[in-house]
Design an enzyme around this catalytic site. Structure first.
Site, short mmCIF file in Angstrom:
data_model
loop_
_atom_site.label_atom_id
_atom_site.label_comp_id
_atom_site.label_asym_id
_atom_site.label_seq_id
_atom_site.Cartn_x
_atom_site.Cartn_y
_atom_site.Cartn_z
N SER A 231 0.82 -1.20 0.00
CA SER A 231 0.00 0.00 0.00
C SER A 231 0.85 1.24 0.00
CB SER A 231 -0.91 0.00 1.24
OG SER A 231 -1.55 1.25 1.39
N LYS A 232 0.38 2.27 -0.69
CA LYS A 232 1.09 3.56 -0.70
C LYS A 232 1.06 4.18 0.68
CE LYS A 232 0.10 4.72 -5.53
NZ LYS A 232 -0.49 5.70 -6.45
#
Length: 446
Positions: A231-232
């Site tokens: 995930s960013k």
């Protein structure tokens, strides 16, 4: 590769957020696939989502690609090509493969099967509004994925009527990508696995417009070590974030080369030029790789040690925005180069050379005053401030006073650097100079 078609690949980012390492990996593989086959790499900015576009986003993308050595042969911006998309959408309406829809997005609540897949406006014969794809009711849609090396298919009944051109005249990705890939003669499309559900839509658009379809391949997902897709929001996995942490572009690039591609041997270190030479699209993996921060640290440490000091000093100077003088950095590098894994660690390991740290007296041993008073007198008496002379005099002092060598040098280290973990202390004393060294010892004693 087909002998009658030049290899042309593209990277098509949106300027709506930071570039994730997954995006960079897509750009890298597309670039290398083209260059391995003496082809062209196209940079295409998909800027049709104006509401989410970030000011300066396009320049940031271009600068990052240049930083990583991924230079494009051609450059396009989608918002400059609106007429092309509008013409294609109207052509689809004329051929009966698309229709106008005037439903408001906020009212198009997807509750039932028919509402999700088949838009009621397809039978209304409207002449204005958004333009949607008219998906056949009964058809098998399929393609051969050149990365996964298998045929993938969908029943048309499971594919939604999808918006191609919004009522404001801007295309969605589904129309613009297909028109662009055709106009730009793209031969191979590499994209993330999360785009797989949109593939049947694109296949239909290719077919209905009479376009020859490029080869399409979907890359693996990069997984978080704790599970799930990376995930960013979880840790720093943006390209800018990693560079800001002190990772070298060459090391990041080498790290992501092997996040989805396997060499035929166990080799791990590749320059971009070397990677282009050995690249084989059949080496693109089908299992999802894991983002391993320790492995990235290892790559970065390897590249730091490989970098010439003259270049590394400039990289550190720029990383710290000129905070540390280049000549001083260069003199310190031989002491820390084998110890640091990122440029940021230079500051934590060598910061004491530039600014006197505050010493926590609790770190010092019980005999620190005896050790430091003796060291002070010995160092004051040294006329020629050279490492050989400092080594000789301090070792003689330890022998004469019967000090424990480790305890003596630890007290001296802490008094001068405020840390137990530093570069070799005598070499550090030489760089600090006699005046600064004596001053720091005196301040601890006082």
């Amino acid at each position: 590769m087909s002998a009658d078609r030049q290899v042309r690949t593209r990277f098509a980012p949106s300027p709506t957020g930071s570039m994730h390492i997954g995006n960079l990996r897509t750009a890298l593989y597309a670039y290398v696939l083209a260059k391995h086959n003496s082809g062209d790499f196209i940079l295409r900015i998909e800027d049709t989502d104006k509401k989410r576009e970030i000011v300066g986003g396009i320049e940031t993308i271009k600068n990052l690609l240049v930083t990583f050595g991924l230079n494009w042969d051609e450059f396009y911006i989608q918002s400059d090509r609106l007429q092309k998309y509008q013409e294609a959408a109207r052509k689809l309406v004329r051929s009966g493969n698309a229709f106008y829809c005037q439903c408001q997005p906020k009212n198009a609540k997807k509750q039932g099967y028919s509402e999700i897949l088949r838009d009621p406006c397809r039978e209304k014969k409207l002449t204005a509004g958004a333009i949607k794809l008219k998906v056949p009711d009964k058809e098998n849609i399929s393609f051969s994925d050149f990365v996964l090396e298998k045929e993938i298919s969908w029943e048309a009944a499971t594919v939604s009527d999808t918006t191609l051109l919004k009522s404001d005249g801007f295309p969605t990705y589904h129309l613009a990508a297909v028109v662009d890939d055709y106009d730009m003669k793209i031969s191979h499309v590499l994209r993330g696995h999360d785009w797989m559900p949109s593939t049947p839509i694109h296949i239909l658009v290719y077919q209905f417009l009479g376009y020859k379809m490029p080869q399409i391949g979907h890359l693996t997902d990069i997984l978080d070590p704790e599970g799930g897709k990376l995930s960013k929001r979880k840790g720093s996995t943006s390209c800018e974030g990693l560079l800001a942490e002190g990772y070298l572009p060459e090391a990041i690039l080498n790290f992501i080369m092997l996040l989805g591609w396997a060499p035929k041997d166990n080799r791990e270190i590749f320059s971009l030029a070397e990677f282009i030479k050995v690249f084989d699209k059949n080496g693109l993996q089908k299992s999802n790789p894991i983002f391993n921060r320790e492995k990235l640290d290892w790559f970065n440490g390897e590249y730091i040690r490989k970098t010439q000091n003259s270049k590394l000093k400039t990289q550190i100077f720029k990383f710290y925005a000129g905070k540390y003088p280049e000549d001083k950095i260069e003199s310190i590098l031989p002491l820390v180069k084998d110890r640091i894994k990122t440029l940021r660690e230079f500051g934590s390991l060598a910061g004491f050379f530039f600014e006197q740290p505050k010493v926590n007296l609790k770190l010092l041993g019980k005999n620190f005053e005896t050790h430091l008073n003796s060291a002070l007198k010995t160092l004051e008496s040294i006329e020629f401030w050279k490492k050989e002379k400092i080594d000789e005099r301090l070792l003689s002092l330890i022998k004469e006073k019967r000090f424990k060598t480790g305890d003596f040098f630890m007290d001296l280290r802490i008094a001068i650097t405020a840390s137990r973990f530093t570069p070799p202390i005598n070499e550090s004393i030489v760089i600090l100079g006699k005046k600064e060294t004596l001053k720091r010892i005196k301040e601890v004693l006082n």
